[in-house]
Design a protein around this motif. Structure first.
Motif, PDB file in Angstrom:
ATOM      1  N   ILE A   1      15.423   0.140   3.383  1.00 30.33           N
ATOM      2  CA  ILE A   1      15.136  -0.052   1.948  1.00 30.33           C
ATOM      3  C   ILE A   1      14.871   1.295   1.292  1.00 30.33           C
ATOM      4  O   ILE A   1      15.394   1.614   0.226  1.00 30.33           O
ATOM      5  N   LYS A   2      14.058   2.104   1.975  1.00 32.05           N
ATOM      6  CA  LYS A   2      13.714   3.417   1.398  1.00 32.05           C
ATOM      7  C   LYS A   2      14.931   4.339   1.357  1.00 32.05           C
ATOM      8  O   LYS A   2      15.087   5.135   0.428  1.00 32.05           O
ATOM      9  N   ALA A   3      15.780   4.207   2.384  1.00 30.10           N
ATOM     10  CA  ALA A   3      16.945   5.091   2.435  1.00 30.10           C
ATOM     11  C   ALA A   3      17.967   4.732   1.355  1.00 30.10           C
ATOM     12  O   ALA A   3      18.683   5.601   0.869  1.00 30.10           O
ATOM     13  N   TYR A   4      18.002   3.458   1.001  1.00 31.51           N
ATOM     14  CA  TYR A   4      19.046   3.028   0.055  1.00 31.51           C
ATOM     15  C   TYR A   4      18.474   2.883  -1.356  1.00 31.51           C
ATOM     16  O   TYR A   4      18.716   3.709  -2.235  1.00 31.51           O
ATOM     17  N   TRP A   5      17.652   1.875  -1.571  1.00 30.68           N
ATOM     18  CA  TRP A   5      17.087   1.675  -2.909  1.00 30.68           C
ATOM     19  C   TRP A   5      16.166   2.838  -3.269  1.00 30.68           C
ATOM     20  O   TRP A   5      16.114   3.262  -4.415  1.00 30.68           O
ATOM     21  N   GLY A   6      15.456   3.350  -2.283  1.00 29.47           N
ATOM     22  CA  GLY A   6      14.578   4.508  -2.517  1.00 29.47           C
ATOM     23  C   GLY A   6      15.361   5.724  -2.992  1.00 29.47           C
ATOM     24  O   GLY A   6      14.886   6.495  -3.826  1.00 29.47           O
ATOM     25  N   GLU A   7      16.575   5.862  -2.482  1.00 33.24           N
ATOM     26  CA  GLU A   7      17.403   6.993  -2.900  1.00 33.24           C
ATOM     27  C   GLU A   7      17.800   6.862  -4.379  1.00 33.24           C
ATOM     28  O   GLU A   7      17.839   7.852  -5.111  1.00 33.24           O
TER      29      GLU A   7
ATOM     30  N   ILE B   1       9.764   1.333  -5.682  1.00 33.24           N
ATOM     31  CA  ILE B   1      10.990   0.530  -5.533  1.00 33.24           C
ATOM     32  C   ILE B   1      10.778  -0.864  -6.119  1.00 33.24           C
ATOM     33  O   ILE B   1      11.646  -1.410  -6.805  1.00 33.24           O
ATOM     34  N   ASP B   2       9.604  -1.411  -5.900  1.00 32.92           N
ATOM     35  CA  ASP B   2       9.293  -2.728  -6.459  1.00 32.92           C
ATOM     36  C   ASP B   2       9.362  -2.713  -7.985  1.00 32.92           C
ATOM     37  O   ASP B   2       9.913  -3.616  -8.602  1.00 32.92           O
ATOM     38  N   ARG B   3       8.786  -1.661  -8.576  1.00 34.62           N
ATOM     39  CA  ARG B   3       8.802  -1.551 -10.050  1.00 34.62           C
ATOM     40  C   ARG B   3      10.232  -1.585 -10.585  1.00 34.62           C
ATOM     41  O   ARG B   3      10.530  -2.270 -11.569  1.00 34.62           O
ATOM     42  N   VAL B   4      11.103  -0.825  -9.942  1.00 34.39           N
ATOM     43  CA  VAL B   4      12.494  -0.776 -10.405  1.00 34.39           C
ATOM     44  C   VAL B   4      13.195  -2.119 -10.168  1.00 34.39           C
ATOM     45  O   VAL B   4      13.959  -2.599 -10.999  1.00 34.39           O
ATOM     46  N   SER B   5      12.881  -2.758  -9.048  1.00 35.92           N
ATOM     47  CA  SER B   5      13.429  -4.098  -8.775  1.00 35.92           C
ATOM     48  C   SER B   5      13.050  -5.072  -9.876  1.00 35.92           C
ATOM     49  O   SER B   5      13.878  -5.834 -10.374  1.00 35.92           O
ATOM     50  N   VAL B   6      11.765  -5.064 -10.203  1.00 40.90           N
ATOM     51  CA  VAL B   6      11.260  -6.050 -11.162  1.00 40.90           C
ATOM     52  C   VAL B   6      11.871  -5.810 -12.537  1.00 40.90           C
ATOM     53  O   VAL B   6      12.258  -6.758 -13.239  1.00 40.90           O
ATOM     54  N   LEU B   7      12.022  -4.525 -12.931  1.00 37.88           N
ATOM     55  CA  LEU B   7      12.643  -4.248 -14.235  1.00 37.88           C
ATOM     56  C   LEU B   7      14.118  -4.665 -14.226  1.00 37.88           C
ATOM     57  O   LEU B   7      14.643  -5.160 -15.233  1.00 37.88           O
ATOM     58  N   THR B   8      14.752  -4.479 -13.082  1.00 36.16           N
ATOM     59  CA  THR B   8      16.153  -4.915 -12.968  1.00 36.16           C
ATOM     60  C   THR B   8      16.255  -6.417 -13.213  1.00 36.16           C
ATOM     61  O   THR B   8      17.083  -6.883 -14.005  1.00 36.16           O
ATOM     62  N   LEU B   9      15.398  -7.168 -12.528  1.00 37.33           N
ATOM     63  CA  LEU B   9      15.427  -8.621 -12.718  1.00 37.33           C
ATOM     64  C   LEU B   9      15.093  -8.975 -14.164  1.00 37.33           C
ATOM     65  O   LEU B   9      15.784  -9.784 -14.798  1.00 37.33           O
ATOM     66  N   LYS B  10      14.054  -8.361 -14.688  1.00 36.78           N
ATOM     67  CA  LYS B  10      13.597  -8.674 -16.043  1.00 36.78           C
ATOM     68  C   LYS B  10      14.718  -8.471 -17.067  1.00 36.78           C
ATOM     69  O   LYS B  10      14.938  -9.303 -17.946  1.00 36.78           O
TER      70      LYS B  10
ATOM     71  N   ALA C   1       0.834  -1.209   0.000  1.00 39.07           N
ATOM     72  CA  ALA C   1       0.000   0.000   0.000  1.00 39.07           C
ATOM     73  C   ALA C   1       0.869   1.260   0.000  1.00 39.07           C
ATOM     74  O   ALA C   1       0.364   2.371  -0.116  1.00 39.07           O
ATOM     75  N   ASP C   2       2.167   1.059   0.115  1.00 43.22           N
ATOM     76  CA  ASP C   2       3.097   2.172   0.249  1.00 43.22           C
ATOM     77  C   ASP C   2       3.614   2.570  -1.138  1.00 43.22           C
ATOM     78  O   ASP C   2       4.256   1.779  -1.831  1.00 43.22           O
ATOM     79  N   ALA C   3       3.294   3.799  -1.560  1.00 49.34           N
ATOM     80  CA  ALA C   3       3.631   4.225  -2.919  1.00 49.34           C
ATOM     81  C   ALA C   3       5.145   4.180  -3.154  1.00 49.34           C
ATOM     82  O   ALA C   3       5.613   3.826  -4.249  1.00 49.34           O
TER      83      ALA C   3
END
Lengths: 523, 523
Positions: B469-475, B199-208, B192-194
């Motif tokens: 997570i937000k401080a690192y990948w979020g950055e 961050i999830d979107r970027v993770s998934v594209l990285t994996l893809k 529910a956290d935008a």
């Protein structure tokens, strides 16, 4: 011939599909022959050597194939002579499995200097895109590499620009798949003179390497069909490979795409389709007449000559428009006629000579294909010759002059002699005077030099012709030329009209003509 | 994971054809999708912007396709996001017929700086052959160009290095044919956290974009299968694309070519054939056990797990050889174990943690496939844990120490917590102390950062995990990352372990794991 700048991209052009179709049907099959390197060399800077570089043997090909190359290392291979073709080789890794792409840089040179002096230093005014190089990134090793572009070279430098520290590279099976549309057989040169034999060999290889899907101008640079150069190549072809069908194809190419008024272009591109260039030159267009006449004489192909005669006639008609009331070709300042690469040259008299020369051939063609024109052509020919003699002959100097400034040049003498202006004794004296009292406006290209030799022989000055051939083309052979160069000034062998010796063509159509003189005149 | 230097090219290796054959039969079909540029941009040097460059919109794609390029002109196109694929385009001439080849230079960048800063200035220690570029010489125009190499880019710079003065170039139909073995569908992120969604979107594209014929390390640089990275990719794959067959293929690849004693390599090349690299790392080899265990849990494929169990067991046996009498992994100075990119890090304690962690998974596998081993494994596990607690725990500091110099580092805490050394309260306190009293030997890579988050969550520190997570990948997301980077230090975003930001990988396997945390733990 080579490129100079006319910009006429908006000019209306017309296509003649029936001619283009014939040209297409005559595309020659290329003969392919794989060629291995003859040597592996080191290049040594040497101010005494041609273009500043000397080759020293480095190792055998077998030793090269054992050597492992790390980042920054390079080697130069020597195919032993000038070649046109497609490079292929195998590349293997040594050491750990390759953990990065292998970045190679290949540089191709007709001469050694091209693979020794960095292209990044090139400051000439022709496009640097002609400089022959290719960077490769090999993601997977071993790799069989076959470069898709055709190169023109004797030397190939292979540089390992980058590999990782975990592996090295080995090369193997280096081959140049050479191509030409010249047949394998060529009648031997029967000259008893060893120097002329050597010159003939270089002439024939020059022609052979320019013979591709058309008679190319230079297989390295320009790579296209120029009309004035075709004319000289066709002559040498007559006494060597006798591929008259290739001359025929080229005639149809010029006839197939012309200016809307029928003027043939100075040169033609053949890929992706036939496109005439938007460069139009008074002399080059007129030479269509001479090439057609010469083709008819050599190939005895009346049908083609008959079909193309109207195209040839049109070039004469268009040239006549340029005549003033006194029967002299009007001069102008722009790049309207070629004659020679020379800014200071006034080209009016020489252009008059070209027109007379081609009108004579047109008259002979008209006798066959349009006899009703003959009388008018004969009258025109006499008028143009008389006008030339009246306007250009300077009896005090014993030379033809040209232009408002009454310039005396080699070009004017040569072309008015070839045009048979004046009486034979006058022309003989002109040619002898050129040798004893050379005008300062000299000959710049092998192209004009060809016409000088032709004029000497036409005046019966056989010994002088041989001497001049040996002094000019023979000097290139002494410099080690495998093929004859686009540009050669014996006093300044590094001269380039383009601002860099790197971009000069070292196998060039218009320089291949000694074989014609040697064989036709039995020198 | 990335390359570092071990040179073991002479080490004897063995092939297991039955495993390699299975790996080959599992080569995935790649999904191809053409992608058009989203924008045409100007790059503006800007010290405030990421990596020093800011993009400004220049014109529409339609306007680009109308533009005529002369020598020296260039343009940057932006595909709107990170892509992996094959570039194609059409190139036309404008003006006179092209009388020289067109020399183009293409430069590809995952980031804008790669297409703005000249590769010739690159002075990093990884091979410059990874820098993505290609020179083209087009002899015939128009040309349909389809580059044979795969590139990884958001930005492509096209430079007209040379044309003649008689013509210009137009471009058309620019396309990147993207490739991935990830299926089109991926279950949505239910956070529910935008910010976590982003961050999830970027993770998934990285994996893809790393999912190709194997789980690649980085599709730009390295482009191969590393075991430690596979382990993390497989986790994210479980909660996203669920291509378990690709994990299975990768397991067979590692099993198919090993050191003669059975040790699996740290990474594997797959072209022209499967070749294990000559790099062997204590932790990476052990992770074969964990990847196999995790594969069994996810894919419920007992047959594969049974077949590969002996390979997994062998990694444990080889690791045991490194134990000293007290049950501690022997330390050494060479590059024997990975853990993190950090020269000052003593890796002994973390390596002990990895061994315990993998032995636990080995024990669970043994319960299924070799029950007679269970008792010995259980005893060994207790022994290793007890030895770690005895040797590494410093009660005064409240931290685990490592090596002779009793170094306190993040890595040691993280791995001994993940290994469940000591009691739960002790581990919770260690993780809290890391947050309140951070050791100076910090975390250098997203890879170790992943294990930090895993340890936080394992200790129930869910809020802190989200915050980190937000401080690192979020950055990275705030910096505009389309995919997560190989290297990221929020204090020094331009840091490169290789000496140049140009060679960093900006889509890297080991950075894609936030999606796993977010989805598995319902963050």
């Amino acid at each position: 011939m080579s490129q100079a700048i006319q910009l006429n991209a908006q000019i209306p052009m017309v296509r003649q599909p029936q001619f283009l179709h014939k040209a297409d049907s005559l595309i020659p099959e290329l003969h392919r022959q794989p060629r291995s390197p003859l040597a592996v060399i080191n290049a040594v800077a040497d101010p005494q050597a041609l273009f500043g570089w000397r080759a020293e043997p480095l190792c055998s090909l077998e030793a090269l194939y054992q050597r492992e190359f790390s980042e920054g290392e390079s080697v130069i291979i020597d195919f032993g002579s000038h070649c046109v073709g497609y490079l292929q080789f195998a590349c293997h890794s040594a050491g750990s499995p390759p953990d990065a792409p292998a970045h190679l840089q290949l540089t191709f040179g007709e001469t050694l200097c091209e693979v020794c002096e960095p292209f990044s230093d090139y400051r000439g005014w022709l496009s640097s895109s002609w400089l022959q190089q290719q960077d490769l990134w090999l993601d997977v090793l071993p790799a069989e590499v076959a470069l898709p572009r055709r190169y023109c070279c004797r030397y190939v430098k292979i540089e390992v620009k980058a590999v990782s520290r975990k592996f090295r590279l080995r090369f193997d099976n280096l081959l140049l798949n050479t191509v030409t549309s010249a047949p394998e057989r060529c009648p031997p040169c029967e000259s008893a003179d060893a120097e002329l034999q050597a010159i003939d060999r270089v002439s024939v290889l020059t022609l052979k390497n320019c013979m591709q899907e058309v008679f190319e101008d230079g297989p390295k640079r320009d790579r296209r069909l120029w009309l004035g150069d075709l004319r000289l190549q066709a002559l040498v072809n007559d006494v060597t490979f006798a591929r008259h069908d290739l001359v025929r194809r080229c005639l149809y190419l010029f006839a197939g795409h012309t200016r809307a008024d029928g003027m043939v272009s100075a040169n033609v591109f053949v890929k992706p389709q036939t496109i005439a260039d938007d460069t139009f030159l008074f002399d080059y267009s007129l030479f269509f007449v001479d090439v057609l006449y010469n083709y008819l004489q050599s190939a005895e192909d009346l049908a083609t000559a008959r079909e193309l005669w109207p195209v040839a006639r049109r070039q004469l008609e268009l040239a006549f428009i340029r005549l003033d009331d006194s029967g002299i070709v009007r001069d102008s300042d722009d790049w309207w006629v070629f004659i020679d690469w020379q800014e200071s040259l006034n080209k009016q008299a020489a252009a008059q000579g070209v027109l007379i020369y081609c009108l004579q051939r047109g008259l002979w063609l008209a006798e066959r294909f349009e006899p009703q024109l003959v009388a008018a052509y004969r009258a025109q020919l006499q008028r143009l010759k008389a006008a030339a003699q009246t306007q250009f002959w300077d009896d005090t100097q014993g030379y033809f002059i040209s232009g408002e400034a009454r310039q005396v040049s080699w070009a004017s003498q040569i072309w008015l002699v070839l045009a048979e202006v004046g009486h034979p004794e006058q022309r003989l004296a002109v040619m002898q005077r050129l040798l004893s009292h050379p005008p300062t406006i000299a000959m710049n290209t092998p192209y004009l030099r060809h016409h000088f030799i032709a004029a000497l022989l036409q005046c019966g000055l056989r010994e002088q012709a041989v001497k001049e051939i040996k002094a000019y083309w023979g000097e290139m052979v002494r410099y080690g030329a495998d093929t004859f160069w686009e540009v050669f000034d014996p006093q300044h062998p590094e001269f380039s009209p383009y601002g860099s010796k790197l971009i000069n063509s070292y196998c060039h159509a218009w320089s291949c003509t000694p074989a014609w003189f040697i064989r036709l005149y039995g020198l």
